[in-house]
Write an enzyme that holds these catalytic residues in place. Structure first.
Site, mmCIF file in Angstrom:
data_model
loop_
_atom_site.group_PDB
_atom_site.id
_atom_site.type_symbol
_atom_site.label_atom_id
_atom_site.label_comp_id
_atom_site.label_asym_id
_atom_site.label_seq_id
_atom_site.Cartn_x
_atom_site.Cartn_y
_atom_site.Cartn_z
ATOM 1 N N LYS A 246 2.278 -4.693 3.573
ATOM 2 C CA LYS A 246 3.844 -3.743 3.648
ATOM 3 C C LYS A 246 3.235 -2.455 3.148
ATOM 4 O O LYS A 246 2.963 -2.555 1.498
ATOM 5 C CB LYS A 246 4.618 -4.435 2.448
ATOM 6 C CG LYS A 246 5.891 -3.552 2.810
ATOM 7 C CD LYS A 246 6.794 -3.395 1.910
ATOM 8 C CE LYS A 246 6.141 -2.086 0.610
ATOM 9 N NZ LYS A 246 6.672 -0.752 1.573
ATOM 10 N N PRO A 247 3.253 -1.642 4.513
ATOM 11 C CA PRO A 247 2.914 -0.587 4.022
ATOM 12 C C PRO A 247 4.365 0.403 4.010
ATOM 13 O O PRO A 247 5.121 -0.270 3.983
ATOM 14 C CB PRO A 247 2.183 0.062 5.727
ATOM 15 C CG PRO A 247 3.553 -1.121 6.512
ATOM 16 C CD PRO A 247 3.636 -2.113 5.835
ATOM 17 N N ALA A 248 3.933 1.804 3.345
ATOM 18 C CA ALA A 248 5.045 2.433 2.711
ATOM 19 C C ALA A 248 5.759 2.766 3.145
ATOM 20 O O ALA A 248 5.557 2.780 4.493
ATOM 21 C CB ALA A 248 4.317 3.917 1.653
ATOM 22 N N GLU A 249 7.548 2.995 3.408
ATOM 23 C CA GLU A 249 8.739 3.355 4.411
ATOM 24 C C GLU A 249 8.930 4.257 4.710
ATOM 25 O O GLU A 249 8.633 4.698 5.851
ATOM 26 C CB GLU A 249 9.811 3.079 3.381
ATOM 27 C CG GLU A 249 10.222 3.954 2.602
ATOM 28 C CD GLU A 249 9.483 2.914 0.798
ATOM 29 O OE1 GLU A 249 8.640 2.510 1.031
ATOM 30 O OE2 GLU A 249 10.558 3.500 0.025
ATOM 31 N N CYS B 22 -4.624 9.689 -5.751
ATOM 32 C CA CYS B 22 -5.024 9.322 -7.639
ATOM 33 C C CYS B 22 -6.178 9.678 -8.374
ATOM 34 O O CYS B 22 -6.118 9.695 -8.828
ATOM 35 C CB CYS B 22 -4.505 7.679 -7.779
ATOM 36 S SG CYS B 22 -5.261 6.682 -5.828
ATOM 37 N N GLU C 43 -3.519 -0.643 -8.705
ATOM 38 C CA GLU C 43 -4.988 0.245 -8.449
ATOM 39 C C GLU C 43 -3.806 1.936 -8.405
ATOM 40 O O GLU C 43 -3.086 1.821 -7.846
ATOM 41 C CB GLU C 43 -5.577 0.545 -7.282
ATOM 42 C CG GLU C 43 -7.064 1.473 -7.139
ATOM 43 C CD GLU C 43 -6.696 3.333 -6.751
ATOM 44 O OE1 GLU C 43 -5.936 3.917 -7.851
ATOM 45 O OE2 GLU C 43 -6.412 3.188 -5.771
ATOM 46 N N GLN D 168 8.516 13.619 -2.196
ATOM 47 C CA GLN D 168 7.667 13.989 -3.084
ATOM 48 C C GLN D 168 7.512 15.331 -3.466
ATOM 49 O O GLN D 168 7.673 16.124 -4.822
ATOM 50 C CB GLN D 168 6.762 13.164 -2.350
ATOM 51 C CG GLN D 168 5.725 13.426 -2.822
ATOM 52 C CD GLN D 168 5.135 12.913 -4.459
ATOM 53 O OE1 GLN D 168 6.051 12.359 -4.209
ATOM 54 N NE2 GLN D 168 4.684 13.754 -5.924
ATOM 55 N N SER E 248 2.307 3.239 -7.615
ATOM 56 C CA SER E 248 2.390 4.229 -8.545
ATOM 57 C C SER E 248 2.213 3.268 -10.125
ATOM 58 O O SER E 248 2.725 1.638 -10.008
ATOM 59 C CB SER E 248 3.675 5.107 -9.259
ATOM 60 O OG SER E 248 5.246 3.655 -9.243
ATOM 61 N N ILE F 56 0.594 -1.119 -0.314
ATOM 62 C CA ILE F 56 -0.061 0.025 0.072
ATOM 63 C C ILE F 56 1.141 1.016 -0.289
ATOM 64 O O ILE F 56 2.107 1.443 -0.122
ATOM 65 C CB ILE F 56 -1.018 -0.082 1.633
ATOM 66 C CG1 ILE F 56 -0.046 -0.460 2.759
ATOM 67 C CG2 ILE F 56 -2.013 -1.287 0.611
ATOM 68 C CD1 ILE F 56 -0.691 0.448 3.747
ATOM 69 N N LYS G 279 10.014 16.456 -7.075
ATOM 70 C CA LYS G 279 9.123 16.468 -7.658
ATOM 71 C C LYS G 279 8.352 16.885 -7.929
ATOM 72 O O LYS G 279 8.117 17.697 -9.196
ATOM 73 C CB LYS G 279 8.867 14.552 -7.138
ATOM 74 C CG LYS G 279 7.825 14.305 -8.276
ATOM 75 C CD LYS G 279 7.376 12.815 -8.646
ATOM 76 C CE LYS G 279 5.958 12.673 -9.525
ATOM 77 N NZ LYS G 279 5.129 11.971 -9.411
ATOM 78 N N GLU H 50 1.462 12.784 -14.046
ATOM 79 C CA GLU H 50 0.785 12.659 -12.527
ATOM 80 C C GLU H 50 1.795 13.207 -12.038
ATOM 81 O O GLU H 50 2.978 12.873 -11.957
ATOM 82 C CB GLU H 50 0.116 11.092 -12.056
ATOM 83 C CG GLU H 50 -0.462 11.133 -10.985
ATOM 84 C CD GLU H 50 -0.365 10.221 -10.342
ATOM 85 O OE1 GLU H 50 0.066 8.809 -10.591
ATOM 86 O OE2 GLU H 50 -1.957 9.610 -9.250
ATOM 87 N N TRP I 114 1.800 5.648 0.752
ATOM 88 C CA TRP I 114 1.814 6.984 1.772
ATOM 89 C C TRP I 114 0.765 7.216 1.794
ATOM 90 O O TRP I 114 0.468 8.488 2.763
ATOM 91 C CB TRP I 114 3.336 7.303 1.943
ATOM 92 C CG TRP I 114 3.599 7.736 0.330
ATOM 93 C CD1 TRP I 114 4.620 6.961 -0.157
ATOM 94 C CD2 TRP I 114 3.011 8.998 -0.384
ATOM 95 N NE1 TRP I 114 4.980 8.106 -1.657
ATOM 96 C CE2 TRP I 114 3.759 8.413 -1.227
ATOM 97 C CE3 TRP I 114 2.577 9.696 -0.300
ATOM 98 C CZ2 TRP I 114 3.902 9.916 -2.579
ATOM 99 C CZ3 TRP I 114 1.896 10.819 -0.714
ATOM 100 C CH2 TRP I 114 2.893 10.983 -1.684
#
Lengths: 495, 301
Positions: free
Chosen positions: A198-201, A306, A272, A353, A251, A172, A356, A403, A174
Site C-alpha cells: 500500500k503506497p501513501a495516499e 527520515c 523503519e 505536512q 512515522s 510505504i 506541521k 522530528e 510518501w
C-alpha cells in the site's frame, strides 16, 4: 586552528545580474489516466467501496488523477490473491526463474526511467534532479541487486535452511514513493514471498506505474498486489489474519500502533521509523565540503527524509565560519517548480505536512531560537517552505528533540568530542548520523560511539542496495538493504 | 601584508571526494535561452586570447590582436575579449596593435613556464615586460620550493614580483597540475593572495592537467575566504584545457554560485584559452540563427 576574524559589512551578492532561465523537463510524454483502480491478481479492478480519492500536484494544487480507496473487502481480496499466488506458483517456481522476473522489472524500470521520474516529481513535489538522479536509478538498482539473490538464498545462511515466510503486507511512506516500493518488493520477491503493497495516499502514482510494469513483466498474477488508500486501508492490511509479515516505513507513532496491533500474533515485522540525526562538524574538517554535506543532509528532498541530518553540531572554534558559509550556500539554493532541472528544493509534499512544519517554525521562535530563512521567493500556489535554520537552540528545545520532516535545521555548538557524543545520543531516535573530520582516528572513535543505524563519515545521504539501513531505539526494528534486508523475509532453520 | 600575519597552516583541509561531488552537481545546471546567450557573451569578454609558442612572431601576434578586438565582425553586439597574452618580447607589438582599444596586454614572465631561474632574472624580466607596456603580468610560482615546504621563499618571491610590477596587475600561476593535491592548491592560493596577487591562475597551459573544475572551485573558495577576512577581492583565471562553450558555462556557474555578482566580469575572472573564443562565437551565432555554421566562417586568428 584557523583565525575566525572577518571584516564587517563584507558580503557576497548572490542576486546576480546573470540569472538562469527556466529549464523545465518536458511532461508531454506523460500519460495519466483519469482514475486508477486496485492492482489485484495481475489486473486492475474497481474497489468494492466504489470510492475514489484525489491525488494532487503539491506544486500547484491541481488534481492529477483519482485513485481507488481500498476497503477491508478489497484488502481481503488482495491478500487472498497473494496467498494463492504464493501457494500455487511463486513458492513452487525454481528460484532462478523468480530471479528472471525481478531482473525484468528492473530493466523495464530503467527503460521507463524518465516517465517514472517526471511522475514522481509531479505527484510528490520533489525536484526532478533528485527523482531523475536518485530515486529512480536507486529503485532499479534495488531490483537488480535482489534479483541476484533470488537463486542464492540458500547460500545466504550457511549451515541452515531458509524458507520464505508467505505473504508480506507492506506499507510505504510518501517521501520516496517508488524507491520505498522497491526497497519493500525486491527483497520480498527474491526471498520467495508474495506481497500486498500500500503506497501513501498523497503519492500513489508511481506505485501504480510500477503495477503496470509488473503486469508488463508478466509476473504470475497475485505475486504483487498494489492497493491504494489511507490509514484505514493500512490498518486493514496490518490486521488481516492472512498476512505473515508486516514491513512498514513511516512515522514512529504509526509504528507503535502497528506493534500493538500485531502483538500476540505470529506476524513478523520490520519497522523503519523516524529520526533526528546528528551531523557533527569538527574544527579540523574540510569546511567547505562539510557545508555541502550539511546542505545535502537537511535539504535533500525538502528535508522529508527520515535520516535527514536535522541536528547540526559545530565545534565552537569554527561555528561562526561554518554558519556564515552555510547561509551563503543556502542563498544559492533554487526553490520552485519541481520539474525545472535547476530546482534544488521542490514543494512540500502536502498541506498537512506544510502545516506541521509551520507549527514547528513557530515553536522554534517561541522557544527563543533565532530563525534564518533565505531571501528566495516561492510560488503563490502550492505548498512551500524556504530553507530554514535555527541558531540559539538547546538540547531541550522541541525543534531539537522532535522530528520536523522538513527543510529546517537546528544548530548547536560543542567543545569536546565527549560532549558531542553525549548530546548526539541523547534523543529517542537512532537512525543515522554524520561525522566530519580530517582525522581518521576521530572518525572511528565517534562513529563507533554514536547509537545510530547508519553513520556517514565525510559524506551524507549515501544509499546503496548492498548496504543495510535501519534504526536503533524509536527509529525502528530490523534492517533493509543488503543481505540484512533479505533476512526479515526468510524463516531460517538451523539444522 | 607582512608575512607574520599569515601562516600556511591556517588553510583548511580540502576533501577531494566532496569537491568532485560538488562539481558534478554544478555541472547539472541547465543554461538555456537568454541566460545562455548572456553567458556566452560574458565568457567571450573574459577570454585572455593566448599565444605562447616559441615560434610566435610579430605577424602572428598582430593577427591575434585584431581577432581580440573584433572577434566576429558579422555582428555588432559581439564584445571584444579581455586581453591578449604573449611572451615578454612580443608585448610591444601587441601594445601597438591594440592601441585605442580596451583590450589589455598580459605578459607571462618570471622564466615562464618553469620558473627555474634566479630571482634577479625574474624581477628584471618582470620590470622589462612592464616597461614594454604590459598591463598584466602572469608569473609562475617556484613549485620546487613550494613542494619542499619552503613557503617563505615562495611568499617573498611573489612579494618581490608584485613590487616589480608597479601599476601592472599581477596574476600568480600556481601550476596546479604540479601541486598534486587540492590541499596544496588551497595553500598555494592562500599564500599567493596574502603575498599580493591581484589574480590567482591555475596553469601555464604547458603541463597536464591544466585547469579543472575541482581545482577552480577550491581556488574560488579560497578567494571567498580571503575576501571575508580582508575585504579584498582577488580575481581568478583558469587557464588551459577549456576549449568548449559548454565547459566555459560550467565554470561560470561555479563562479556565480561561489562568489556571486561582483566576480561575474572580466575585471575579476578570465579564461586563459586560445580555441575557446571561436567555439563561443559558433555558439553565439547558433543561438542567433538557429543553426550551426561551418568552422570556416570563423577566422582562426
Amino acid at each position: 586552528m584557523a583565525k575566525t576574524k572577518s571584516k564587517k559589512n563584507v558580503a557576497i551578492k548572490f542576486d546576480t545580474d546573470w540569472k538562469y532561465d527556466p529549464a523545465p523537463e518536458s511532461k508531454d510524454h506523460i500519460r495519466l489516466q483519469e482514475s486508477y483502480d486496485l492492482f489485484i491478481n495481475g489486473e486492475f479492478s474497481k474497489p468494492s467501496s466504489g470510492k475514489y480519492f484525489e491525488t494532487i500536484n503539491p506544486a500547484n494544487e491541481k488534481k492529477l488523477a483519482m485513485v481507488a480507496d481500498a476497503n477491508e473487502k478489497d484488502v481481503d481480496r488482495a491478500v487472498t490473491s497473494a496467498r494463492t499466488a504464493y501457494d500455487k506458483t511463486w513458492s513452487k517456481m525454481p528460484a532462478k526463474e523468480r530471479g528472471k522476473y525481478i531482473y525484468r522489472i528492473a530493466r523495464i524500470m530503467q527503460e521507463r526511467a524518465r516517465e517514472l521520474a517526471v511522475i514522481e516529481s509531479m505527484d510528490g513535489g520533489k525536484a526532478i534532479r533528485e527523482s531523475r538522479d536518485v530515486d529512480v536509478p536507486l529503485a532499479a538498482a534495488h531490483f537488480f541487486y535482489y534479483a541476484g539473490w533470488a537463486d542464492k538464498v540458500k547460500y545466504a545462511v550457511p549451515g541452515a535452511s531458509a524458507k520464505p515466510l508467505g505473504v508480506a503486507g507492506q506499507i510505504i511512506p510518501w517521501n520516496f514513493p517508488l524507491l520505498m516500493a522497491a526497497w519493500k518488493i525486491a527483497p520480498a520477491l527474491a526471498a520467495g514471498n508474495t506481497v500486498v503493497l500500500k503506497p501513501a495516499e498523497t503519492t500513489p502514482l508511481t506505485a501504480l506505474k510500477l503495477a503496470e510494469i509488473i503486469r508488463d513483466a508478466d509476473l504470475p498474477p497475485g505475486v504483487v498486489n498494489i492497493i491504494t488508500g489511507a490509514g484505514a486501508t493500512g490498518a486493514a492490511l496490518v490486521n488481516h489474519p492472512g498476512i505473515d509479515k508486516i514491513a512498514f516505513t513511516g512515522s514512529t507513532d504509526v509504528g507503535k500502533i502497528i506493534q500493538k496491533a500485531i502483538a500476540g500474533t505470529n506476524k513478523k515485522y520490520t519497522l523503519e521509523l523516524g529520526g533526528k540525526a546528528a551531523n557533527i562538524i569538527f574544527e579540523d574538517a574540510a569546511i567547505d565540503q562539510a557545508v555541502e554535506g550539511i546542505i545535502n543532509g537537511i535539504f535533500f528532498n525538502q528535508g522529508h527524509v527520515c535520516c535527514a541530518g536535522s541536528r547540526l553540531f559545530i565545534q565552537e572554534s569554527v561555528a561562526k565560519k561554518v554558519i556564515r558559509k552555510l547561509k551563503d550556500r543556502m542563498e544559492t539554493l533554487i526553490v520552485g517548480d519541481p520539474l525545472d532541472k535547476n530546482t534544488d528544493i521542490g514543494a512540500i509534499n502536502s498541506k498537512m505536512q506544510l502545516d506541521k512544519i509551520k507549527q514547528y517554525l513557530k515553536i522554534g521562535v517561541n522557544e527563543g531560537g533565532e530563525m534564518f530563512q533565505t531571501s528566495c521567493s516561492v510560488p503563490s500556489k502550492g505548498f512551500w517552505c524556504k530553507p530554514t535554520l535555527f541558531t540559539n537552540v538547546s538540547q531541550s528545545s522541541r525543534i531539537v528533540q522532535e522530528e520536523i520532516f522538513g527543510p529546517v535545521l537546528a544548530i548547536q555548538t560543542f567543545r569536546t568530542v565527549e560532549e558531542v557524543i553525549e548530546k548526539a545520543n541523547n534523543i529517542p531516535y537512532g537512525l543515522s548520523g554524520g561525522v566530519w573530520t580530517d582525522k581518521g582516528s576521530k572518525i572511528f572513535k565517534v562513529t563507533s560511539a554514536l547509537r545510530a543505524g547508519v553513520v556517514w563519515a565525510n559524506t551524507y545521504n549515501k544509499f546503496d542496495p548492498t548496504s543495510p539501513f535501519g534504526g536503533y531505539k524509536e527509529s525502528g526494528v530490523g534492517r533493509e538493504g543488503g543481505l540484512h534486508g533479505l533476512m526479515p523475509y526468510l524463516e531460517v532453520e538451523h539444522n | 601584508m607582512k608575512r607574520t600575519d599569515y601562516l600556511v597552516t591556517d588553510s583548511p583541509a580540502i576533501d577531494q571526494v566532496g569537491v568532485e561531488e560538488r562539481i558534478s552537481r554544478f555541472s547539472k545546471r541547465s543554461i538555456k535561452k537568454e541566460s545562455k546567450m548572456a553567458a556566452l557573451k560574458m565568457a567571450l569578454s573574459m577570454v585572455d586570447l593566448t599565444t605562447l609558442e616559441a615560434k610566435d612572431t610579430p605577424g602572428k601576434v598582430k593577427q591575434l590582436c585584431t581577432k581580440a578586438m573584433h572577434p566576429h565582425s558579422a555582428y555588432s553586439d559581439i564584445p571584444p575579449v579581455a586581453a591578449v597574452c604573449v611572451y615578454p618580447n612580443l608585448v610591444r607589438v601587441a601594445k601597438e596593435a591594440l592601441k585605442g582599444s580596451k583590450v589589455k596586454v598580459a605578459a607571462v614572465a618570471t622564466a615562464f613556464p618553469s620558473g627555474m631561474s634566479t630571482r634577479k632574472v625574474k624581477l628584471e624580466e618582470t620590470k622589462w615586460a612592464v616597461n614594454e607596456g604590459a598591463d598584466e603580468i602572469d608569473m609562475v610560482i617556484s613549485r620546487g620550493h613550494f613542494l619542499a615546504s619552503e613557503y617563505n621563499f615562495v611568499f617573498d618571491e611573489i612579494c618581490a614580483v608584485k613590487e616589480a610590477c608597479g601599476q601592472a596587475h599581477l596574476k600568480v600561476i600556481l601550476e596546479t597540475g604540479e601541486l598534486s593535491t587540492l590541499d596544496n592548491v588551497r595553500r598555494a592560493s592562500d599564500l599567493a593572495m596574502h603575498a599580493g596577487a591581484d589574480f590567482i591562475k591555475t596553469s601555464t597551459g604547458k603541463i597536464q592537467p591544466a585547469a579543472t573544475l575541482p581545482v577552480t572551485l577550491v581556488m574560488l573558495e579560497a578567494i571567498r575566504d580571503f575576501y571575508y577576512e580582508t575585504g579584498k577581492r582577488i580575481g581568478m583565471k583558469p587557464a588551459g584545457g577549456i576549449a568548449t562553450s559548454k565547459l566555459a558555462l560550467n565554470y561560470l556557474v561555479v563562479l556565480r554560485e561561489t562568489l556571486g555578482n561582483d566576480w561575474l566580469n572580466a575585471d575579476m575572472f578570465r579564461f586563459g584559452a586560445s580555441a575557446l573564443a571561436n567555439d563561443l562565437l559558433m555558439q553565439i551565432v547558433k543561438e542567433k540563427e538557429g543553426v550551426y555554421q561551418s568552422i570556416d566562417y570563423f577566422s582562426k586568428d
